[in-house]
Design an enzyme around this catalytic site. Structure first.
Site, PDB file in Angstrom:
ATOM      1  N   ASP A 194       8.042  -4.765  17.018  1.00  0.00           N
ATOM      2  CA  ASP A 194       7.895  -5.026  15.551  1.00  0.00           C
ATOM      3  C   ASP A 194       6.270  -4.803  15.302  1.00  0.00           C
ATOM      4  O   ASP A 194       5.634  -5.042  16.191  1.00  0.00           O
ATOM      5  CB  ASP A 194       8.387  -6.619  15.224  1.00  0.00           C
ATOM      6  CG  ASP A 194       8.783  -6.674  13.791  1.00  0.00           C
ATOM      7  OD1 ASP A 194       9.798  -6.921  13.509  1.00  0.00           O
ATOM      8  OD2 ASP A 194       7.689  -6.853  13.083  1.00  0.00           O
ATOM      9  N   THR A 232      20.441  -0.468   6.376  1.00  0.00           N
ATOM     10  CA  THR A 232      21.306  -0.122   4.964  1.00  0.00           C
ATOM     11  C   THR A 232      20.478   0.848   4.364  1.00  0.00           C
ATOM     12  O   THR A 232      19.278   0.660   4.057  1.00  0.00           O
ATOM     13  CB  THR A 232      21.729  -1.270   4.244  1.00  0.00           C
ATOM     14  OG1 THR A 232      22.134  -2.325   5.064  1.00  0.00           O
ATOM     15  CG2 THR A 232      22.511  -0.907   3.043  1.00  0.00           C
ATOM     16  N   LYS A 236      29.074   1.274   3.523  1.00  0.00           N
ATOM     17  CA  LYS A 236      28.331   0.140   3.641  1.00  0.00           C
ATOM     18  C   LYS A 236      27.827  -0.596   2.349  1.00  0.00           C
ATOM     19  O   LYS A 236      27.928  -1.673   2.178  1.00  0.00           O
ATOM     20  CB  LYS A 236      27.054   0.534   4.544  1.00  0.00           C
ATOM     21  CG  LYS A 236      25.998  -0.708   4.605  1.00  0.00           C
ATOM     22  CD  LYS A 236      26.615  -2.098   5.140  1.00  0.00           C
ATOM     23  CE  LYS A 236      25.684  -3.103   4.960  1.00  0.00           C
ATOM     24  NZ  LYS A 236      26.000  -4.433   5.487  1.00  0.00           N
ATOM     25  N   ASN A 270      28.933  -4.089   0.225  1.00  0.00           N
ATOM     26  CA  ASN A 270      27.900  -5.125  -0.313  1.00  0.00           C
ATOM     27  C   ASN A 270      28.116  -5.333  -1.933  1.00  0.00           C
ATOM     28  O   ASN A 270      28.383  -6.544  -2.412  1.00  0.00           O
ATOM     29  CB  ASN A 270      26.831  -4.852  -0.089  1.00  0.00           C
ATOM     30  CG  ASN A 270      26.154  -5.343   1.389  1.00  0.00           C
ATOM     31  OD1 ASN A 270      27.273  -5.933   2.363  1.00  0.00           O
ATOM     32  ND2 ASN A 270      25.082  -5.133   1.914  1.00  0.00           N
ATOM     33  N   HIS A 317      47.492 -16.580  -4.525  1.00  0.00           N
ATOM     34  CA  HIS A 317      48.109 -15.325  -4.746  1.00  0.00           C
ATOM     35  C   HIS A 317      47.707 -14.407  -3.574  1.00  0.00           C
ATOM     36  O   HIS A 317      46.455 -14.328  -3.206  1.00  0.00           O
ATOM     37  CB  HIS A 317      47.541 -14.737  -5.924  1.00  0.00           C
ATOM     38  CG  HIS A 317      48.348 -13.365  -6.438  1.00  0.00           C
ATOM     39  ND1 HIS A 317      48.498 -12.228  -5.586  1.00  0.00           N
ATOM     40  CD2 HIS A 317      49.035 -13.092  -7.487  1.00  0.00           C
ATOM     41  CE1 HIS A 317      49.075 -11.385  -6.153  1.00  0.00           C
ATOM     42  NE2 HIS A 317      49.479 -11.797  -7.460  1.00  0.00           N
ATOM     43  N   GLY A 369      21.344 -13.758  -3.476  1.00  0.00           N
ATOM     44  CA  GLY A 369      20.229 -13.515  -2.978  1.00  0.00           C
ATOM     45  C   GLY A 369      20.066 -12.925  -1.610  1.00  0.00           C
ATOM     46  O   GLY A 369      21.285 -12.445  -1.488  1.00  0.00           O
ATOM     47  N   CYS A 423      20.694  -8.349   1.375  1.00  0.00           N
ATOM     48  CA  CYS A 423      21.860  -7.417   1.578  1.00  0.00           C
ATOM     49  C   CYS A 423      22.453  -7.304   0.202  1.00  0.00           C
ATOM     50  O   CYS A 423      22.465  -6.094  -0.250  1.00  0.00           O
ATOM     51  CB  CYS A 423      22.591  -7.812   2.514  1.00  0.00           C
ATOM     52  SG  CYS A 423      22.207  -7.685   4.012  1.00  0.00           S
TER      53      CYS A 423
HETATM   54  N1  LIG Z   1      20.110  -9.875   7.328  1.00  0.00           N
HETATM   55  C1  LIG Z   1      21.344  -9.531   7.339  1.00  0.00           C
HETATM   56  O1  LIG Z   1      22.109 -10.316   7.728  1.00  0.00           O
HETATM   57  C2  LIG Z   1      21.908  -8.068   7.426  1.00  0.00           C
HETATM   58  C3  LIG Z   1      23.298  -7.921   7.596  1.00  0.00           C
HETATM   59  C4  LIG Z   1      23.529  -6.629   7.606  1.00  0.00           C
HETATM   60  C5  LIG Z   1      22.812  -5.306   7.329  1.00  0.00           C
HETATM   61  N2  LIG Z   1      21.302  -5.839   7.304  1.00  0.00           N
HETATM   62  C6  LIG Z   1      20.529  -4.662   7.258  1.00  0.00           C
HETATM   63  O2  LIG Z   1      19.794  -4.599   8.414  1.00  0.00           O
HETATM   64  C7  LIG Z   1      18.279  -4.115   8.212  1.00  0.00           C
HETATM   65  C8  LIG Z   1      17.454  -5.179   8.697  1.00  0.00           C
HETATM   66  O3  LIG Z   1      17.630  -6.372   7.995  1.00  0.00           O
HETATM   67  P1  LIG Z   1      16.889  -7.844   8.311  1.00  0.00           P
HETATM   68  O4  LIG Z   1      17.524  -8.870   7.422  1.00  0.00           O
HETATM   69  O5  LIG Z   1      16.963  -7.731  10.003  1.00  0.00           O
HETATM   70  O6  LIG Z   1      15.364  -7.495   7.975  1.00  0.00           O
HETATM   71  P2  LIG Z   1      14.090  -8.319   8.388  1.00  0.00           P
HETATM   72  O7  LIG Z   1      13.182  -7.894   7.170  1.00  0.00           O
HETATM   73  O8  LIG Z   1      14.435  -9.571   8.864  1.00  0.00           O
HETATM   74  O9  LIG Z   1      13.601  -7.414   9.715  1.00  0.00           O
HETATM   75  C9  LIG Z   1      13.030  -6.169   9.790  1.00  0.00           C
HETATM   76  C10 LIG Z   1      11.819  -6.327  10.563  1.00  0.00           C
HETATM   77  O10 LIG Z   1      11.324  -5.009  10.779  1.00  0.00           O
HETATM   78  C11 LIG Z   1      10.031  -5.012  11.077  1.00  0.00           C
HETATM   79  N3  LIG Z   1       9.356  -4.008  10.750  1.00  0.00           N
HETATM   80  C12 LIG Z   1       8.820  -3.447   9.614  1.00  0.00           C
HETATM   81  N4  LIG Z   1       8.337  -2.054  10.002  1.00  0.00           N
HETATM   82  C13 LIG Z   1       8.491  -1.989  11.277  1.00  0.00           C
HETATM   83  C14 LIG Z   1       7.955  -0.865  12.118  1.00  0.00           C
HETATM   84  N5  LIG Z   1       7.189   0.254  11.738  1.00  0.00           N
HETATM   85  N6  LIG Z   1       8.539  -0.748  13.412  1.00  0.00           N
HETATM   86  C15 LIG Z   1       8.950  -1.885  13.925  1.00  0.00           C
HETATM   87  N7  LIG Z   1       9.430  -3.004  12.971  1.00  0.00           N
HETATM   88  C16 LIG Z   1       8.970  -2.893  11.821  1.00  0.00           C
HETATM   89  C17 LIG Z   1       9.359  -6.227  10.191  1.00  0.00           C
HETATM   90  O11 LIG Z   1       8.260  -6.950  10.651  1.00  0.00           O
HETATM   91  C18 LIG Z   1      10.681  -7.400  10.270  1.00  0.00           C
HETATM   92  O12 LIG Z   1      10.321  -8.281  11.267  1.00  0.00           O
HETATM   93  C19 LIG Z   1      18.189  -3.964   6.649  1.00  0.00           C
HETATM   94  O13 LIG Z   1      18.556  -2.562   6.527  1.00  0.00           O
HETATM   95  C20 LIG Z   1      19.480  -4.710   6.111  1.00  0.00           C
HETATM   96  O14 LIG Z   1      19.886  -4.279   4.931  1.00  0.00           O
HETATM   97  C21 LIG Z   1      20.772  -7.042   7.313  1.00  0.00           C
END
Ligand SMILES: NC(=O)c1ccc[n+]([C@@H]2O[C@H](COP(=O)([O-])OP(=O)(O)OC[C@H]3O[C@@H](n4cnc5c(N)ncnc54)[C@H](O)[C@@H]3O)[C@@H](O)[C@H]2O)c1
Length: 434
Positions: free
Chosen positions: A36, A130, A216, A220, A254, A267, A270
């Site tokens: 990260d 996504t 996907k 949503n 139903h 909110g 997603c």
């Molecule tokens: N949150 C959910 O429940 C959920 C469910 C299904 C799909 N998604 C999808 O999954 C993806 C991630 O969602 P999330 O909620 O985990 O996001 P998040 O923001 O919680 O996590 C993303 C992480 O990526 C890190 N990051 C940013 N740039 C980076 C880089 N260059 N290298 C490494 N890490 C980096 C950020 O610091 C952050 O910690 C999104 O596309 C989201 O739409 C999320």
């Protein structure tokens, strides 16, 4: 003797998806290096700290994290090169924030460039984020190919959009069917093989990246639209003096109806973002979307409707009023307050002059109006508004509110239908009856 691992994996992005996904792989016998860019987050995670509200078979994610760190099967780093040198499987969970209605691929692009700098022949890159339709082919592939390696020839490239719900991640990594796609048949097979390490559910092959990307989004968006239908109906049921939650329960008997629950808005990362990911593809195709933006408007209007209801109930002018906000998360039992409707309700109330004290035991303190106990929020307040449910937040019992709220015309606006089983309570329950 050193432990033998089934696979060595680098997971890029250690957020709501990436951290539990990493631990799910370690529980299945893999070694995972989490990468990260957020140095503070990496440092916290390596100390065994996370605010996520996840459990695996009843065990909190914090315990799992500490155990896997101690075992050496998981570690977090800010150094992509070091991680890439040690693994063959690379999983990307970095997403696209939406800024002023436009998806911003900057973080994802930076992540892909950092992977390209250390990519090796024979590696698999599996993207779980996504995406805007077309991005796998037009953004992800060319950025990875800056490595000098060719997708499908030198490295495998797969896309399997993540479907978990926060709070149920460990369970759903295992039980939720996954749509799987690849740049070619071999990539699809490699992607499926990696996913089979953790999932027992069906892997559903898509014929192209694009089909998987759009599937996907519509998953949503369909939920966003469904919630908007019910949220819009709340204005009618409120006027009719009936409870929307009962109406939804009745209608859902139903066999072919599946209405979702109403609430103070939609909110998180997603559901609201999916429409804005689809929009560029619709624009490029010259298609005017009508229903989906209308649903967004309905859901976006909910926080103001909730705040207006609170303002109408105040027994004193807003500038003299104090309101307890209970629940700041974007949904029940979550620690995620990103794009939370609750924060918008607070904004509207504060803009009207109301003093707000908010309590949410799961959301880390980041706002000056947050307090650390339920009592501090409600004690002496003129009214309360329930916006998300959390463990350790006693919102079910009207008597609790009656004890703490200002005794002159106290009220509870309950957007979750959790408080108010006791009709004789000296507080107004379900006044919004959302
Ligand atoms: N949150 C959910 O429940 C959920 C469910 C299904 C799909 N998604 C999808 O999954 C993806 C991630 O969602 P999330 O909620 O985990 O996001 P998040 O923001 O919680 O996590 C993303 C992480 O990526 C890190 N990051 C940013 N740039 C980076 C880089 N260059 N290298 C490494 N890490 C980096 C950020 O610091 C952050 O910690 C999104 O596309 C989201 O739409 C999320």
């Amino acid at each position: 003797m050193a432990e033998r691992y089934f696979r060595e994996i680098a997971v890029f992005g250690l957020g709501f998806v990436g951290l539990p996904l990493s631990l799910c792989f370690t529980l299945a016998g893999c070694r995972v290096i989490g990468v990260d860019v957020d140095a503070g987050l990496v440092e916290e995670i390596n100390r065994g700290i996370t605010h996520h509200q996840e459990r695996y078979r009843g065990i909190p994610i914090q315990d799992i994290l500490r155990r896997e760190l101690a075992r050496g099967s998981f570690t977090a780093t800010t150094d992509p090169r070091k991680a890439l040198a040690e693994v063959q499987d690379i999983v990307v969970t970095v997403g696209l924030p939406v800024v002023n209605g436009e998806p911003d691929a900057g973080l994802l692009a930076a992540c892909l460039k950092s992977i390209a700098a250390g990519l090796k022949r024979g590696d698999l890159v599996l993207v779980r984020s996504t995406l805007v339709p077309g991005m796998m082919r037009r953004l992800v592939k060319p950025l990875l190919e800056e490595s000098g390696l060719r997708a499908g020839e030198d490295f495998y490239l797969g896309y399997a959009p993540e479907r978990i719900a926060e709070g149920r991640a460990f369970e759903e990594f295992v039980t939720m069917p996954v749509v799987v796609s690849g740049i070619d048949e071999e990539s699809l097979a490699e992607t499926a093989a990696l996913l089979k390490v953790i999932t027992r559910a069906e892997l559903v092959p898509a014929s192209s990246f694009e089909a998987a990307e759009v599937a996907k989004l519509i998953e949503n968006i369909s939920r966003d639209v469904n919630i908007a239908v019910v949220n819009e109906l709340t204005a009618v049921t409120q006027a009719l003096g009936i409870n929307i939650f009962e109406v939804v329960r009745l209608a859902n008997t139903h066999k072919r109806v599946k209405l979702l629950q109403p609430g103070p808005g939609v909110g998180g990362y997603c559901l609201p973002n999916a429409f804005y990911y689809l929009l560029p593809a619709a624009r490029a195709a010259g298609v005017d979307l009508e229903l989906m933006p209308a649903a967004r408007r309905v859901n976006d209007a909910m926080p103001r409707r909730v705040a207006d209801t609170v303002l109408r109930l105040l027994p004193v002018p807003p500038a003299q009023a104090r309101v307890a906000v209970l629940g700041l998360a974007m949904k029940d039992f979550s620690s995620d307050s990103r794009q939370s409707p609750a924060l918008k309700v607070v904004e509207h109330l504060q803009a009207a002059g109301v003093t707000v004290l908010a309590f949410d035991p799961a959301v880390p303190k980041q706002h000056p109006f947050q307090v650390d106990t339920f009592e501090k929020a409600v004690d002496g307040a003129h009214g309360a508004v329930i916006l998300a449910r959390q463990e350790g937040m006693p919102v079910e019992d009207p008597a609790v509110f009656a004890r703490f709220l200002d005794p002159a015309n106290p009220f509870v606006v309950d957007t979750k239908n959790v408080c108010g089983k006791c009709a004789s309570a000296p507080v107004l329950i379900n006044v919004v009856s959302l």
